[in-house]
Each structure stands twice: as C-alpha cells, then as structure tokens.
Motif scaffolding. Structure first.
Motif, PDB file in Angstrom:
ATOM      1  N   ILE A 181       9.493   5.624  -0.569  1.00  9.58           N
ATOM      2  CA  ILE A 181      10.054   4.920  -1.719  1.00  9.58           C
ATOM      3  C   ILE A 181       8.876   4.428  -2.543  1.00  9.58           C
ATOM      4  N   VAL A 182       8.713   5.001  -3.735  1.00  7.78           N
ATOM      5  CA  VAL A 182       7.568   4.667  -4.586  1.00  7.78           C
ATOM      6  C   VAL A 182       8.054   3.799  -5.744  1.00  7.78           C
ATOM      7  N   PHE A 183       7.553   2.581  -5.818  1.00 11.36           N
ATOM      8  CA  PHE A 183       7.870   1.678  -6.921  1.00 11.36           C
ATOM      9  C   PHE A 183       6.769   1.802  -7.971  1.00 11.36           C
ATOM     10  N   PHE A 184       7.165   2.151  -9.191  1.00 10.94           N
ATOM     11  CA  PHE A 184       6.214   2.262 -10.293  1.00 10.94           C
ATOM     12  C   PHE A 184       6.244   0.958 -11.071  1.00 10.94           C
ATOM     13  N   LEU A 185       5.137   0.231 -11.052  1.00 13.81           N
ATOM     14  CA  LEU A 185       5.072  -1.117 -11.606  1.00 13.81           C
ATOM     15  C   LEU A 185       4.416  -1.104 -12.980  1.00 13.81           C
ATOM     16  N   VAL A 186       5.029  -1.798 -13.923  1.00 17.29           N
ATOM     17  CA  VAL A 186       4.476  -1.913 -15.269  1.00 17.29           C
ATOM     18  C   VAL A 186       4.205  -3.383 -15.566  1.00 17.29           C
ATOM     19  N   PRO A 187       3.309  -3.677 -16.513  1.00 11.29           N
ATOM     20  CA  PRO A 187       3.022  -5.076 -16.850  1.00 11.29           C
ATOM     21  C   PRO A 187       4.280  -5.825 -17.288  1.00 11.29           C
ATOM     22  N   GLY A 188       4.395  -7.073 -16.837  1.00  2.00           N
ATOM     23  CA  GLY A 188       5.564  -7.878 -17.154  1.00  2.00           C
ATOM     24  C   GLY A 188       6.738  -7.624 -16.233  1.00  2.00           C
ATOM     25  N   ILE A 189       6.499  -6.963 -15.111  1.00  2.00           N
ATOM     26  CA  ILE A 189       7.570  -6.609 -14.173  1.00  2.00           C
ATOM     27  C   ILE A 189       8.298  -7.860 -13.695  1.00  2.00           C
ATOM     28  N   HIS A 193       3.527   1.262  -3.721  1.00  3.99           N
ATOM     29  CA  HIS A 193       3.572   0.582  -5.015  1.00  3.99           C
ATOM     30  C   HIS A 193       2.443   1.136  -5.875  1.00  3.99           C
ATOM     31  N   ILE A 194       2.828   1.776  -6.972  1.00  4.40           N
ATOM     32  CA  ILE A 194       1.878   2.492  -7.821  1.00  4.40           C
ATOM     33  C   ILE A 194       1.923   1.918  -9.237  1.00  4.40           C
ATOM     34  N   SER A 195       0.780   1.830  -9.862  1.00  2.00           N
ATOM     35  CA  SER A 195       0.715   1.384 -11.251  1.00  2.00           C
ATOM     36  C   SER A 195      -0.422   2.122 -11.937  1.00  2.00           C
ATOM     37  N   GLU A 196      -0.510   1.939 -13.232  1.00  4.12           N
ATOM     38  CA  GLU A 196      -1.623   2.525 -13.978  1.00  4.12           C
ATOM     39  C   GLU A 196      -2.825   1.598 -14.003  1.00  4.12           C
ATOM     40  N   GLN A 197      -2.697   0.438 -13.378  1.00  3.26           N
ATOM     41  CA  GLN A 197      -3.816  -0.492 -13.258  1.00  3.26           C
ATOM     42  C   GLN A 197      -3.714  -1.167 -11.901  1.00  3.26           C
ATOM     43  N   ALA A 242      -1.461  -3.057  -6.817  1.00  2.00           N
ATOM     44  CA  ALA A 242      -0.827  -1.751  -6.616  1.00  2.00           C
ATOM     45  C   ALA A 242      -1.894  -0.671  -6.525  1.00  2.00           C
ATOM     46  N   GLY A 243      -1.524   0.453  -5.932  1.00  2.60           N
ATOM     47  CA  GLY A 243      -2.392   1.612  -5.941  1.00  2.60           C
ATOM     48  C   GLY A 243      -2.318   2.313  -7.289  1.00  2.60           C
ATOM     49  N   VAL A 244      -3.318   3.115  -7.584  1.00  2.00           N
ATOM     50  CA  VAL A 244      -3.330   3.836  -8.861  1.00  2.00           C
ATOM     51  C   VAL A 244      -3.223   5.344  -8.673  1.00  2.00           C
ATOM     52  N   ASP A 245      -3.230   5.806  -7.432  1.00  2.00           N
ATOM     53  CA  ASP A 245      -3.124   7.238  -7.152  1.00  2.00           C
ATOM     54  C   ASP A 245      -1.757   7.532  -6.543  1.00  2.00           C
ATOM     55  N   ALA A 264       1.198   9.122 -20.464  1.00  2.00           N
ATOM     56  CA  ALA A 264       1.847  10.427 -20.381  1.00  2.00           C
ATOM     57  C   ALA A 264       1.822  10.983 -18.964  1.00  2.00           C
ATOM     58  N   ALA A 265       0.767  10.676 -18.219  1.00  2.00           N
ATOM     59  CA  ALA A 265       0.663  11.208 -16.855  1.00  2.00           C
ATOM     60  C   ALA A 265       1.763  10.655 -15.959  1.00  2.00           C
TER      61      ALA A 265
END
Length: 326
Positions: A4-12, A38-42, A55-58, A110-111
C-alpha cells in the motif's frame, strides 16, 4: 504481499492518511499480507495540521496486487479545518473547511502522475481521499469514470475534470480499479471496503472492531448523517431536544415528554424545532429511523428486521417512508 503506497503532497491532511493507513496496518497486525510505504516528491512533507512527515522519494517496484492511495490536502500555514493564511497574507483555499472554497492544486510532477497512469494500466488499483481525487484527474484516470470527493470540492472537481462523472454526496465510488472517497474519515470506509473485497466482510468487521469503528459504511451512503445535517442552527432548546431524540430514536417519544424535558410547551417546541431544522420533532425522529434502517438493509438485514430494530412495529411504515424519500 500487497504493498500500500501512500503518495504524500504538501498540505496533506493527517486523517486522510492516518485513517486508511491504520486500517491496513491493523489488517497486517492480524496476519494479512500488507506492507505500507510512504512516497513523496520531497523527503519532508508539511501537513495541514502542522506536523511534518518524512517520506521516501523513490517509488518501490509495484505489481497489480498493490494499491497507490493519494490522501487529500490543504494549502496555507493554518491548522485545523479553517482557512490557512499563506506568508503573503492572502487566504488560501481548501476542500475540507466550511467556506466551500476549492482546494488549491499543489505541485505534482509529471513523473508522479505517470506512475499513477502506469500502475493502473498494468492492472493495479489507485485510490484517493478528499481532494486527492484531483491528482487522479490530473493523471487522466477520472475521464469517463465515476468518482467523488468532499462535498465542498465536488463542483470544483467537476469543473477541473469535465470528463469525470462526479457522484455527489456518497462516501466512496469504485470504477475500474479507480476508487475515490469523500473527505477525511471516509478514507477509513474506503480502506475497510478494500479489505472486505480481498478477505471478506468478516475480516473487515474484525479490523473495524479493533479500531473501535462504530459501523462499517457502504459507499452509497450519504457523506453526512441526518444527525449532522440538521445541526447547523443556534437554538439551544432544539439542540437539547435533538440530543434526546438522537439517543432514543428507536423508542416512543411523545411530544409531551420531549417538551417537558426541555422546559417548554408542546406548541413552542414544535414551532422552535420546525423553524430551526425544517422538520417537526416526529419527522426528525422518523428521518433518523429511516437512515438507520437503510443502513441495516444495505448490510443484509430484511425490511422487517430493520423496521423492528429502529422502533417500527412492522415494515409498512418503513416502506412508506422509503417510497416518500426515494
């Protein structure tokens, strides 16, 4: 093992994340094969409630058995459910507060959107809570599909993604491995549904019991209960009366007894109650009974059993009320 991969964005929103995460974590603790990522772009993600998350970034390698879930967000520096105030002093928008303002769109690269598309194309499931549906829309996954979101964000979601079929005032929708849910706590209902689909309703019920969840709700149920829909007024006498009816709606509640309990005449109580809620006390009680009965029927009870459970002598009145509201 399902990931189960949670994609986290700022302001979550923390509960958008924590509710579903607790469901799958509890299931894993009971011996079912789930691993959470838990994955994020940062590497550090600020939350709407002020708690930073790591969060992880990969992205991990994913299979068709895995789930990507995008929790909702709010922008700004405020906490709680009010509107945040950015550094420039302007008012930020959000999907969960009481203003009806649209949720601002946090940057999503975009990725990450391509990962969502690729995972679904490979047979995987993607899901969202609250404004997280916007991320699925940006990935093109809502086009031609039924979806939902928090009631304050439904119009904005439909405007941003005109190809989406936005279903209003339901807890969650499922359409071709794209699952969307309403705001905040409905993420728990979504996750319990997924556990029930994979492992059966008994396992989902066991997870709900461990989490002290009062009841597992179906996706078609309304986002707000009758107990909440008629509570936006400021009349203390009516609120006290509603407290009595809410606690004992399955019992006979004569108007005389209700009026005596709150210290007004029957006529005054009827006038105040109708002005505050748009319903008489009896009609309010019937609304609560009907909603509870509908829930019981939706979970397999017969009409007769549901009717008796909520205080009707038999199913005839329940049938009439269902026909009147249907």
């Amino acid at each position: 093992m399902s990931r189960i991969v949670f994609f986290l964005v700022p302001g979550i929103h923390l509960l958008d994340l924590a509710g579903p995460a607790q469901v799958f974590s509890t299931a894993a603790g009971l011996g079912y094969p789930y691993a959470l990522s838990h994955i994020s772009e940062q590497p550090q993600v600020p939350s709407a409630q002020g708690l930073p998350l790591v969060a992880g970034v990969d992205w991990p390698a994913l299979t068709a058995e895995d789930l990507i879930l995008v929790p909702g967000w709010r922008t700004g520096t405020g906490t709680g459910t009010g509107t945040g105030t950015p550094a420039d002093g302007s008012t930020s928008a959000h999907a969960d507060g009481n203003t009806g303002a649209p949720a601002a769109q946090p940057p999503i690269g975009a990725a990450a959107l391509q990962v969502l598309r690729d995972h679904h194309a490979a047979g995987g499931t993607v899901a969202s809570v609250c404004a997280g549906a916007d991320a699925l829309g940006r990935a093109g996954l809502l086009d031609g599909r039924r979806c939902t979101t928090h009631h304050d964000f439904q119009d904005e979601l439909a405007r941003r993604h005109p190809g989406a079929v936005v279903v209003r005032d339901v807890l969650f929708t499922v359409d071709d491995r794209v699952i969307t849910s309403a705001g905040i706590a409905s993420g728990i209902d979504l996750a319990l549904h997924l556990v029930a689909v994979r492992h059966g309703p008994a396992v989902a019920a066991r997870v709900a019991r461990d989490m002290v969840v009062h009841t597992r709700r179906n996706g078609h149920e309304p986002q707000s209960s009758a107990m909440l829909r008629h509570r936006s007024h400021l009349d203390d006498t009516v609120h006290r009366t509603q407290n009595l009816i809410d606690a004992r709606f399955a019992e006979p509640l004569p108007l005389t007894a209700l009026a005596a309990a709150v210290g007004v005449s029957e006529r005054t109580l009827t006038r105040l109650f109708t002005r505050a809620t748009g319903l008489t006390p009896l009609r309010y009680q019937q609304t609560l009974r009907l909603e509870r009965a509908q829930h019981l029927v939706g979970n397999g009870a017969t009409l007769d059993a549901a009717a008796r459970s909520v205080g009707f002598e038999d199913a005839r009145m329940l049938r009439r009320l269902r026909a009147r509201t249907g």
